[in-house]
Scaffold this motif. Structure first.
Motif, short mmCIF file in Angstrom:
data_model
loop_
_atom_site.label_atom_id
_atom_site.label_comp_id
_atom_site.label_asym_id
_atom_site.label_seq_id
_atom_site.Cartn_x
_atom_site.Cartn_y
_atom_site.Cartn_z
N VAL A 166 -4.63 12.14 -0.12
CA VAL A 166 -4.07 11.34 0.49
C VAL A 166 -2.89 11.37 1.28
CG1 VAL A 166 -4.78 9.60 -1.88
CG2 VAL A 166 -2.95 11.02 -2.05
N ASN A 167 -2.63 10.20 1.84
CA ASN A 167 -1.29 10.33 2.84
C ASN A 167 -0.14 9.09 2.62
OD1 ASN A 167 -2.87 12.04 4.48
ND2 ASN A 167 -3.21 11.55 6.08
N VAL A 168 0.64 8.64 2.97
CA VAL A 168 1.62 8.24 2.91
C VAL A 168 1.31 6.74 4.19
CG1 VAL A 168 3.74 7.23 3.35
CG2 VAL A 168 3.39 9.79 2.20
N THR A 169 1.59 5.69 3.42
CA THR A 169 1.24 4.66 4.53
C THR A 169 2.98 4.08 5.53
OG1 THR A 169 1.73 2.83 2.36
CG2 THR A 169 -0.05 3.87 2.57
N PRO A 170 2.04 3.55 5.85
CA PRO A 170 3.62 2.70 7.30
C PRO A 170 4.14 2.04 6.31
CG PRO A 170 1.73 2.43 7.83
CD PRO A 170 1.20 2.95 7.23
N ALA A 201 10.83 10.56 6.05
CA ALA A 201 9.19 10.17 5.29
C ALA A 201 8.59 9.39 7.07
CB ALA A 201 8.95 8.91 4.50
N GLU A 202 7.53 10.04 7.31
CA GLU A 202 6.90 9.25 8.48
C GLU A 202 4.92 8.57 7.64
OE1 GLU A 202 5.87 11.96 11.61
OE2 GLU A 202 7.91 12.17 12.01
N SER A 203 4.77 7.61 8.72
CA SER A 203 3.51 7.54 8.14
C SER A 203 2.40 8.81 8.30
CB SER A 203 3.08 6.13 8.89
OG SER A 203 1.73 5.66 8.25
N GLY A 204 1.31 8.89 8.09
CA GLY A 204 0.56 9.32 7.29
C GLY A 204 1.05 10.78 7.11
N THR A 205 1.67 11.26 6.37
CA THR A 205 2.65 12.49 6.01
C THR A 205 1.59 12.70 4.67
OG1 THR A 205 4.48 12.70 6.90
CG2 THR A 205 4.83 13.64 4.87
N PRO A 206 0.68 13.85 4.48
CA PRO A 206 0.62 13.86 3.05
C PRO A 206 0.98 13.99 2.28
CG PRO A 206 0.12 15.93 4.99
CD PRO A 206 0.75 15.20 5.60
N PHE A 207 0.47 12.81 1.81
CA PHE A 207 1.30 12.72 0.04
C PHE A 207 1.45 13.43 -1.26
CE2 PHE A 207 2.07 9.32 -3.48
CZ PHE A 207 3.28 9.60 -3.18
N GLY A 208 -0.28 14.02 -1.38
CA GLY A 208 -1.02 14.70 -2.60
C GLY A 208 -2.04 14.62 -3.16
N SER A 209 -2.70 14.46 -4.27
CA SER A 209 -4.28 15.01 -3.95
C SER A 209 -4.30 14.35 -5.71
CB SER A 209 -4.40 16.01 -4.28
OG SER A 209 -4.03 16.65 -5.00
N PRO A 217 1.39 -1.41 0.05
CA PRO A 217 0.20 -0.04 -0.40
C PRO A 217 0.97 1.65 0.06
CG PRO A 217 -0.03 -1.19 2.15
CD PRO A 217 1.04 -2.08 1.42
N VAL A 218 0.88 2.19 -0.54
CA VAL A 218 1.10 3.20 -0.91
C VAL A 218 0.74 5.01 -0.38
CG1 VAL A 218 2.27 4.86 -2.35
CG2 VAL A 218 2.58 2.86 -3.12
N TYR A 219 -0.54 4.77 -0.49
CA TYR A 219 -1.21 5.94 0.25
C TYR A 219 -2.56 5.15 0.04
CZ TYR A 219 -2.82 6.88 -4.53
OH TYR A 219 -3.00 6.84 -6.11
N THR A 220 -2.85 6.50 1.29
CA THR A 220 -4.50 6.16 1.89
C THR A 220 -5.12 7.41 1.44
OG1 THR A 220 -3.67 6.17 4.79
CG2 THR A 220 -4.30 3.54 3.58
N TYR A 221 -6.24 7.19 1.81
CA TYR A 221 -7.09 9.14 1.66
C TYR A 221 -7.19 9.55 2.46
CZ TYR A 221 -9.14 6.90 -2.87
OH TYR A 221 -8.77 6.52 -3.97
N ALA A 222 -7.20 10.59 2.81
CA ALA A 222 -7.21 11.38 4.10
C ALA A 222 -8.58 12.39 4.20
CB ALA A 222 -5.85 12.62 4.15
N ASP A 223 -8.57 13.15 3.00
CA ASP A 223 -9.99 13.85 3.03
C ASP A 223 -10.35 14.01 1.46
OD1 ASP A 223 -11.81 15.94 3.19
OD2 ASP A 223 -10.35 17.12 2.64
N LEU A 224 -11.59 13.03 1.80
CA LEU A 224 -12.42 12.50 0.73
C LEU A 224 -13.69 13.97 0.03
CD1 LEU A 224 -12.85 8.71 1.47
CD2 LEU A 224 -11.24 9.45 -0.36
N PRO A 225 -13.56 13.53 -1.12
CA PRO A 225 -14.44 14.84 -1.20
C PRO A 225 -16.14 13.71 -1.39
CG PRO A 225 -13.16 14.36 -3.04
CD PRO A 225 -12.57 14.17 -1.91
#
Length: 207
Positions: free
Chosen positions: A173-177, A192-200, A142-150
């Protein structure tokens, strides 16, 4: 007469029950899953580290974005909400595989590449084949998870046959562990840290 009145009451109750059952059936949920016919999308990467260069495998609209290509997947939606855009949007889910990704490199020759994505929206996130200097064959993580879902913007151009259009804009999206570990192993501890904002990410799909 008492017996007649009893039968009338029974028949009346049966008619009311039948009407209720018909009403519930007419408004029953109608979830369907349709194959994606056309799709496009891209992710813009906001994560950066000094000395680490980004290069898209499939260039997007900006210098730090990568596009999806060859997307194959399905869109699920509940057509009982065809006249309610909000409830229809909340009923939508998308599952897909796609090409596209990027490579990160530094001046010491370390590199990390992600490609061949798999994703589910809105629940889950996206996994990719991640190749690094230490693991050139790659491992899917897993590379990223959704952080703020429109809410997606849905449309139903046809009910018979059923067709659904979906547009997703600026899903954060945020960085996964797992991906944070891969970045740290490749470019050094503290990268990098888990949960760091990765992009959109944004995209459209038509069935």
């Amino acid at each position: 007469m008492p017996m007649l009145r009893t039968w009338i009451a029974i028949l009346g109750a049966a008619a009311v029950t039948g009407a209720l059952v018909f009403s519930q059936t007419a408004h029953a949920r109608a979830p369907i899953t349709l194959t994606v016919a056309q799709a496009s999308g891209e992710c813009s990467v906001s994560w950066k580290k000094e000395g680490v260069a980004f290069k898209a495998l499939t260039p997007g609209s900006g210098p730090s974005s990568f596009a999806f290509s060859d997307l194959v997947g399905t869109v699920s939606a509940d057509l009982a909400y065809a006249n309610d855009p909000v409830l229809l949007a909340r009923s939508i889910s998308i599952t897909a595989t796609f090409k596209g990704g990027f490579t990160l490199t530094d001046g010491s020759g370390h590199s990390l590449q992600i490609s061949d994505g798999q994703g589910t929206f809105p629940f889950g996130g996206s996994s990719y084949l991640v190749k690094t200097t230490a693991n050139p064959a790659g491992t899917r993580i897993p590379v990223y998870t959704y952080a703020d879902l429109p809410l997606p913007a849905p449309g139903i151009p046809s009910l018979l046959p059923p067709k659904v259009n979906v547009k997703i804009t600026d899903a954060k999206v945020n960085v996964t562990p797992e991906f944070a570990n891969a970045l740290n192993d490749t470019f050094g501890s503290g990268t990098a840290e888990s949960g760091t904002p990765f992009g959109s990410c944004s995209g459209t799909a038509t069935t």
